[in-house]
Design a protein around this motif. Structure first.
Motif, PDB file in Angstrom:
ATOM      1  N   ILE A  52     -13.604  23.060 -22.919  1.00 30.94           N
ATOM      2  CA  ILE A  52     -13.504  22.490 -24.167  1.00 30.94           C
ATOM      3  C   ILE A  52     -14.262  23.509 -25.217  1.00 30.94           C
ATOM      4  O   ILE A  52     -13.693  23.498 -26.377  1.00 30.94           O
ATOM      5  CB  ILE A  52     -13.816  21.125 -24.414  1.00 30.94           C
ATOM      6  CG1 ILE A  52     -15.275  20.874 -23.995  1.00 30.94           C
ATOM      7  CG2 ILE A  52     -12.879  20.361 -23.723  1.00 30.94           C
ATOM      8  CD1 ILE A  52     -15.838  19.462 -24.330  1.00 30.94           C
ATOM      9  N   ARG A  53     -15.396  24.092 -24.831  1.00 28.28           N
ATOM     10  CA  ARG A  53     -15.842  25.162 -25.779  1.00 28.28           C
ATOM     11  C   ARG A  53     -16.929  25.740 -24.938  1.00 28.28           C
ATOM     12  O   ARG A  53     -17.343  25.443 -23.609  1.00 28.28           O
ATOM     13  CB  ARG A  53     -16.315  24.211 -26.850  1.00 28.28           C
ATOM     14  CG  ARG A  53     -17.927  23.367 -26.469  1.00 28.28           C
ATOM     15  CD  ARG A  53     -18.460  22.700 -27.451  1.00 28.28           C
ATOM     16  NE  ARG A  53     -19.501  22.206 -27.042  1.00 28.28           N
ATOM     17  CZ  ARG A  53     -20.884  22.139 -27.502  1.00 28.28           C
ATOM     18  NH1 ARG A  53     -21.020  22.830 -28.562  1.00 28.28           N
ATOM     19  NH2 ARG A  53     -21.860  21.267 -27.155  1.00 28.28           N
ATOM     20  N   ARG A  54     -17.107  26.994 -25.674  1.00 25.64           N
ATOM     21  CA  ARG A  54     -18.249  27.904 -25.397  1.00 25.64           C
ATOM     22  C   ARG A  54     -19.529  27.623 -26.061  1.00 25.64           C
ATOM     23  O   ARG A  54     -19.586  27.033 -27.087  1.00 25.64           O
ATOM     24  CB  ARG A  54     -17.843  29.403 -25.854  1.00 25.64           C
ATOM     25  CG  ARG A  54     -19.091  30.369 -25.435  1.00 25.64           C
ATOM     26  CD  ARG A  54     -18.723  31.676 -26.365  1.00 25.64           C
ATOM     27  NE  ARG A  54     -18.034  32.445 -25.317  1.00 25.64           N
ATOM     28  CZ  ARG A  54     -16.904  33.146 -25.365  1.00 25.64           C
ATOM     29  NH1 ARG A  54     -16.182  33.114 -26.592  1.00 25.64           N
ATOM     30  NH2 ARG A  54     -16.021  33.787 -24.583  1.00 25.64           N
ATOM     31  N   LEU A  55     -20.837  27.840 -25.091  1.00 26.82           N
ATOM     32  CA  LEU A  55     -21.928  27.377 -25.562  1.00 26.82           C
ATOM     33  C   LEU A  55     -22.294  28.809 -25.921  1.00 26.82           C
ATOM     34  O   LEU A  55     -22.502  29.751 -25.035  1.00 26.82           O
ATOM     35  CB  LEU A  55     -22.751  26.787 -24.767  1.00 26.82           C
ATOM     36  CG  LEU A  55     -22.630  25.116 -24.695  1.00 26.82           C
ATOM     37  CD1 LEU A  55     -21.308  24.982 -23.960  1.00 26.82           C
ATOM     38  CD2 LEU A  55     -23.684  24.525 -23.656  1.00 26.82           C
ATOM     39  N   GLY A  56     -23.152  28.913 -27.077  1.00 24.54           N
ATOM     40  CA  GLY A  56     -23.317  30.199 -27.600  1.00 24.54           C
ATOM     41  C   GLY A  56     -22.377  31.072 -28.298  1.00 24.54           C
ATOM     42  O   GLY A  56     -21.289  30.698 -28.656  1.00 24.54           O
ATOM     43  N   THR A  57     -22.884  32.372 -28.285  1.00 21.33           N
ATOM     44  CA  THR A  57     -22.036  33.394 -29.021  1.00 21.33           C
ATOM     45  C   THR A  57     -21.193  34.025 -27.934  1.00 21.33           C
ATOM     46  O   THR A  57     -21.591  34.088 -26.752  1.00 21.33           O
ATOM     47  CB  THR A  57     -22.844  34.374 -29.682  1.00 21.33           C
ATOM     48  OG1 THR A  57     -23.755  34.840 -29.065  1.00 21.33           O
ATOM     49  CG2 THR A  57     -23.604  33.630 -30.899  1.00 21.33           C
ATOM     50  N   PRO A  58     -20.133  34.678 -28.491  1.00 18.83           N
ATOM     51  CA  PRO A  58     -19.158  35.406 -27.469  1.00 18.83           C
ATOM     52  C   PRO A  58     -19.901  36.498 -27.033  1.00 18.83           C
ATOM     53  O   PRO A  58     -20.991  37.035 -27.845  1.00 18.83           O
ATOM     54  CB  PRO A  58     -17.920  35.724 -28.589  1.00 18.83           C
ATOM     55  CG  PRO A  58     -17.938  35.025 -29.484  1.00 18.83           C
ATOM     56  CD  PRO A  58     -19.359  34.668 -29.690  1.00 18.83           C
ATOM     57  N   PRO A  59     -19.364  37.210 -25.719  1.00 21.49           N
ATOM     58  CA  PRO A  59     -20.378  38.443 -25.283  1.00 21.49           C
ATOM     59  C   PRO A  59     -20.037  39.361 -26.086  1.00 21.49           C
ATOM     60  O   PRO A  59     -21.113  40.174 -26.326  1.00 21.49           O
ATOM     61  CB  PRO A  59     -19.285  38.696 -24.095  1.00 21.49           C
ATOM     62  CG  PRO A  59     -18.934  37.427 -23.695  1.00 21.49           C
ATOM     63  CD  PRO A  59     -18.718  36.784 -24.777  1.00 21.49           C
ATOM     64  N   THR A  60     -19.016  39.650 -27.003  1.00 20.78           N
ATOM     65  CA  THR A  60     -19.208  40.818 -28.069  1.00 20.78           C
ATOM     66  C   THR A  60     -20.112  40.595 -29.009  1.00 20.78           C
ATOM     67  O   THR A  60     -20.765  41.472 -29.481  1.00 20.78           O
ATOM     68  CB  THR A  60     -17.800  40.812 -28.603  1.00 20.78           C
ATOM     69  OG1 THR A  60     -17.290  39.553 -29.221  1.00 20.78           O
ATOM     70  CG2 THR A  60     -16.874  41.279 -27.668  1.00 20.78           C
ATOM     71  N   ALA A  61     -20.586  39.277 -29.470  1.00 22.45           N
ATOM     72  CA  ALA A  61     -21.433  38.978 -30.443  1.00 22.45           C
ATOM     73  C   ALA A  61     -23.008  39.153 -30.104  1.00 22.45           C
ATOM     74  O   ALA A  61     -23.890  39.165 -30.825  1.00 22.45           O
ATOM     75  CB  ALA A  61     -21.398  37.832 -30.973  1.00 22.45           C
TER      76      ALA A  61
END
Length: 79
Positions: A5-14
């Motif tokens: 349902i969602r990622r926790l934290g920032t995406p790997p690119t960030a």
């Protein structure tokens, strides 16, 4: 079946990944569990587990970078 349902934290690119591929990540699932993409270190760390810890045959010990977890901290529910 659970769904992400969602990622926790920032995406790997960030977090500095140039391609965004093959990076640790943490996701919340629709049933309240969490899915972790990390490096499998079961063979390396299993003998290091405390006496009161164990894993089932279908479970693996994975690691994520400190940075990944720190970026996810604000998104981890308190309850």
């Amino acid at each position: 079946m659970s769904q992400i349902i969602r990622r926790l934290g920032t995406p790997p690119t960030a977090r500095g990944s140039v391609t965004g591929a093959n990076c640790p990540d943490i996701f919340e699932l629709s049933d309240g569990r969490f899915a972790v993409i990390g490096t499998d270190v079961t063979e390396e760390l299993e003998s290091e587990l405390p006496a009161d810890a164990s894993r089932a045959e279908y479970e693996r010990i994975v690691v994520v970078s400190r940075e990944t977890l720190i970026h996810a901290k604000a998104d981890i529910p308190h309850r």
